[in-house]
Design a protein around this motif. Structure first.
Motif, mmCIF file in Angstrom:
data_model
loop_
_atom_site.group_PDB
_atom_site.id
_atom_site.type_symbol
_atom_site.label_atom_id
_atom_site.label_comp_id
_atom_site.label_asym_id
_atom_site.label_seq_id
_atom_site.Cartn_x
_atom_site.Cartn_y
_atom_site.Cartn_z
ATOM 1 N N HIS A 471 0.831 -1.202 0.000
ATOM 2 C CA HIS A 471 0.000 0.000 0.000
ATOM 3 C C HIS A 471 0.871 1.260 0.000
ATOM 4 N N VAL A 472 1.916 1.283 0.825
ATOM 5 C CA VAL A 472 2.795 2.447 0.910
ATOM 6 C C VAL A 472 3.515 2.682 -0.413
ATOM 7 N N LEU A 473 4.021 1.608 -1.026
ATOM 8 C CA LEU A 473 4.720 1.748 -2.300
ATOM 9 C C LEU A 473 3.782 2.190 -3.409
ATOM 10 N N ALA A 474 2.551 1.702 -3.386
ATOM 11 C CA ALA A 474 1.574 2.115 -4.405
ATOM 12 C C ALA A 474 1.292 3.612 -4.294
ATOM 13 N N GLU A 475 1.196 4.119 -3.070
ATOM 14 C CA GLU A 475 0.975 5.555 -2.881
ATOM 15 C C GLU A 475 2.177 6.356 -3.384
ATOM 16 N N ALA A 476 3.376 5.857 -3.112
ATOM 17 C CA ALA A 476 4.580 6.553 -3.557
ATOM 18 C C ALA A 476 4.665 6.575 -5.086
ATOM 19 N N ARG A 477 4.336 5.467 -5.721
ATOM 20 C CA ARG A 477 4.335 5.415 -7.180
ATOM 21 C C ARG A 477 3.330 6.409 -7.760
ATOM 22 N N ALA A 478 2.128 6.429 -7.179
ATOM 23 C CA ALA A 478 1.088 7.329 -7.681
ATOM 24 C C ALA A 478 1.509 8.787 -7.551
ATOM 25 N N GLU A 479 2.158 9.115 -6.443
ATOM 26 C CA GLU A 479 2.585 10.505 -6.251
ATOM 27 C C GLU A 479 3.692 10.881 -7.233
ATOM 28 N N ALA A 480 4.613 9.954 -7.518
ATOM 29 C CA ALA A 480 5.668 10.227 -8.498
ATOM 30 C C ALA A 480 5.070 10.465 -9.879
ATOM 31 N N VAL A 481 4.072 9.674 -10.239
ATOM 32 C CA VAL A 481 3.395 9.858 -11.529
ATOM 33 C C VAL A 481 2.711 11.222 -11.578
ATOM 34 N N GLU A 482 2.046 11.607 -10.494
ATOM 35 C CA GLU A 482 1.384 12.908 -10.441
ATOM 36 C C GLU A 482 2.385 14.041 -10.623
ATOM 37 N N ARG A 483 3.548 13.897 -10.022
ATOM 38 C CA ARG A 483 4.559 14.942 -10.138
ATOM 39 C C ARG A 483 5.091 15.035 -11.566
ATOM 40 N N ALA A 484 5.255 13.898 -12.229
ATOM 41 C CA ALA A 484 5.708 13.923 -13.617
ATOM 42 C C ALA A 484 4.673 14.617 -14.502
ATOM 43 N N GLU A 485 3.409 14.302 -14.302
ATOM 44 C CA GLU A 485 2.358 14.921 -15.106
ATOM 45 C C GLU A 485 2.255 16.414 -14.808
ATOM 46 N N ALA A 486 2.439 16.798 -13.535
ATOM 47 C CA ALA A 486 2.406 18.211 -13.182
ATOM 48 C C ALA A 486 3.566 18.974 -13.806
ATOM 49 N N ALA A 487 4.680 18.280 -14.023
ATOM 50 C CA ALA A 487 5.855 18.911 -14.620
ATOM 51 C C ALA A 487 5.775 18.999 -16.135
ATOM 52 N N GLY A 488 4.724 18.427 -16.750
ATOM 53 C CA GLY A 488 4.565 18.550 -18.194
ATOM 54 C C GLY A 488 4.560 17.251 -18.963
ATOM 55 N N ALA A 489 4.488 16.110 -18.272
ATOM 56 C CA ALA A 489 4.418 14.826 -18.963
ATOM 57 C C ALA A 489 2.989 14.579 -19.461
ATOM 58 N N ARG A 490 2.882 13.941 -20.607
ATOM 59 C CA ARG A 490 1.569 13.653 -21.176
ATOM 60 C C ARG A 490 0.878 12.580 -20.352
ATOM 61 N N PRO A 491 -0.329 12.863 -19.835
ATOM 62 C CA PRO A 491 -1.047 11.861 -19.048
ATOM 63 C C PRO A 491 -1.192 10.550 -19.813
ATOM 64 N N GLY A 492 -0.959 9.459 -19.128
ATOM 65 C CA GLY A 492 -1.044 8.146 -19.753
ATOM 66 C C GLY A 492 0.270 7.633 -20.298
ATOM 67 N N SER A 493 1.276 8.523 -20.422
ATOM 68 C CA SER A 493 2.568 8.084 -20.966
ATOM 69 C C SER A 493 3.607 7.834 -19.882
ATOM 70 N N VAL A 494 3.267 8.122 -18.635
ATOM 71 C CA VAL A 494 4.255 8.071 -17.553
ATOM 72 C C VAL A 494 4.484 6.636 -17.096
ATOM 73 N N GLU A 495 5.767 6.278 -16.937
ATOM 74 C CA GLU A 495 6.153 4.962 -16.447
ATOM 75 C C GLU A 495 7.085 5.099 -15.251
#
Length: 538
Positions: A471-495
């Motif tokens: 659960h903790v790792l899933a939250e960390a992954r989700a937050e990293a993805v959110e930060r990438a998208e906030a920085a200008g990454a195209r939603p759906g392309s983040v890995e």
């Protein structure tokens, strides 16, 4: 179409590429021009030559984005010039008094930033609980002294800020309210766990604030003069991009972006995602490792101009060997030396093959018959060819030894040669049978800038109770993805490209340091049309 530019110590390279995804990118044009003392002037020259050699019918309006990797900020720190007077405010009392801010700094850099420090109450324990309460009156007194001394920039740090950045945010608001126009850099946006090194990185970032403004304005004006209205982005040192507004806040993110661009470009050009990269420039040869398509990061603590920081940096071993390296004692095998000094961007005027009077490693490569460069090749070919080949063989041994020092496994390892000074190395190195020199290898750094993606990173100490790890790792992954998208990454392309867990045995309660890195494709429709975002590494 995208324009990629990389400013090195000797050359400024530029490429025009087409294609949205990395697997269908095509290089349409490429140029290499000497770097100028005024970095911006060299960029203008490179853009002009590149557009002049672009395919027929091309117009600057077709360029969708411009990516630039620059040594501007690194050079400013190394030379201790163009730095903004900066005060350091640390939130940590009653703790942290044993080692004050700026401890261990070289005297000239400490003097360049002003050496003003303030210790105030605040900070957190590792689990996010308060170490001490923020003292507003104390901060206001510090702000009054800062204003009275005419300081224009502040580096704000606190204990365990990466765990909780709230107190730094509150302190920054107080300082800005008390001193209008004050620039504040917060450590929770810059570094990782480790107060002193994170604080040092924040001070360097704050000291570059005004230079970042000037560079952003100069580069934007240069593009406008060339008829390019596309968004401008700068390369970060983890192989990702940031927009120009973001770079005004966090210029330190560009440190060592040159080697990073070269490694990313080498991986793209060779089609290899795991390899050693040997980047030969005019002054140095940088050896790094590409892991999963991204540069392997250096250990937690790195050094910038004698200052310890824990800002993310590529793991690079630099040798004082390049195309412009000075060669002394050429005729005496026992006294021959190569580098570490170099003619740098003066190669095309000082090297013998260009009509100069200085013997460089490029001249030796021509004398050995390994390269055909310059206008005076007949002159250097009168030299002893066997001796020239012996000098190059010694250089080859040094480079091969550097690769062996960087590798962590005895398994076969591809080696990709890139860089404008690559002509001084052969297509085979001692003990390394798989050496590759891909097409366009001389401008791999600019290609690395052009194909760069957008990233988001999380680095935090968390409590992992029994049965809660997933659960903790899933939250960390989700937050990293959110930060990438906030920085200008195209939603759906983040890995997710990296997940690291380090249990902290010296702390109770299942404390674990978790790092997650996510990357995605640049969303050109959003970049340049929004306010600067929070730091991906926050």
């Amino acid at each position: 179409m995208r324009l990629g530019i990389d400013v090195g110590g000797t050359n400024t390279d530029a490429v025009l590429v087409a294609g949205r995804q990395e697997d269908d990118v095509r290089v349409l044009a490429a140029v290499k021009t000497p770097t100028t003392e005024d970095v911006t002037a060299g960029v203008v020259t490179a853009i002009g030559e590149l557009l002049a050699g672009a395919p027929e019918g091309f117009t600057p309006g077709e360029i969708a984005a411009v990516m630039i990797g620059t040594t501007h900020f690194t050079n400013a720190v190394v030379a201790a010039r163009d730095l903004t007077p900066t005060a350091v405010v640390r939130l940590g009392l009653p703790a942290t008094t044993a080692i004050p801010p700026l401890s261990g700094w070289p005297a000239r850099l400490r003097a360049a930033v002003g050496g003003r420090t303030y210790l105030c109450h605040g900070g957190y324990e590792y689990d996010g609980t308060e170490l001490s309460t923020l003292d507003v009156d104390e901060l206001r007194r510090a702000a009054a002294d800062i204003a009275g001394r005419g300081v224009r920039s502040v580096a704000l740090s606190s204990v365990f800020a990466p765990v909780n950045g709230t107190m730094e945010q509150e302190a920054a608001e107080i300082l800005r309210a008390e001193v209008p126009g004050l620039r504040v850099s917060c450590s929770y946006e810059l570094g990782r766990i480790g107060l002193l090194e994170r604080e040092n990185a924040t001070v360097l970032n704050a000291a570059l604030a005004e230079l970042a403004d000037r560079l952003a304005e100069a580069l934007t004006a240069a593009l406008a003069e060339a008829g390019i209205g596309a968004p401008l982005l700068l390369s970060q040192n983890d192989g990702t991009l940031m927009d120009i507004g973001y770079s005004r806040r966090l210029p330190a993110a560009t440190f060592a972006s040159g080697p990073t661009n070269s490694m990313r470009g080498a991986g793209f050009l060779s089609g290899v995602r795991d390899c050693a990269v040997v980047d030969v420039g005019g002054t140095t040869t940088d050896v790094g490792m590409l892991v999963g398509g991204f540069p392997r990061e250096a250990p937690a603590i790195t050094d910038i101009a004698g200052i310890r920081v824990n800002w993310r940096m590529p793991d690079v071993l630099s040798l004082g060997i390049g195309g412009g390296s000075l060669v002394r004692g050429f005729s005496d095998a026992d006294r021959t030396t190569v580098g570490p000094d170099s003619v740098g961007f003066g190669l095309t005027s000082k090297a013998l093959v260009f009509g100069g009077d200085t013997l460089t490693l490029t001249d030796v490569a021509v004398a050995a018959g390994q390269a055909r460069i310059g206008t005076m090749t007949a002159l250097v070919r009168r030299f002893d060819g066997d001796r020239a080949r012996a000098v190059l063989a010694e250089v080859n041994e040094r480079v091969a030894d550097a690769v062996d020092r960087m590798r962590t496994s005895p398994d076969p390892l591809p080696v990709v040669l890139v860089g404008g000074g690559g002509v001084v190395l052969p297509d085979a190195l001692p003990g390394l049978p798989d050496v590759r020199r891909p097409e366009h290898s001389d401008v791999a750094n600019a290609i690395g800038a052009a194909i760069a993606e957008v990233g988001g990173e999380l680095d935090r100490v968390v409590r992992i109770a029994d049965g809660r790890r997933d659960h903790v790792l899933a939250e960390a992954r989700a937050e990293a993805v959110e930060r990438a998208e906030a920085a200008g990454a195209r939603p759906g392309s983040v890995e997710i490209v990296e997940v690291t867990e380090v249990p902290l045995a010296y702390l109770p309660g299942g404390a674990t340091r978790v790092r997650v890195k996510a990357v995605g494709d640049l969303d050109l429709g959003r970049v340049g049309s929004r306010e600067p975002v929070a730091a991906p590494g926050a």
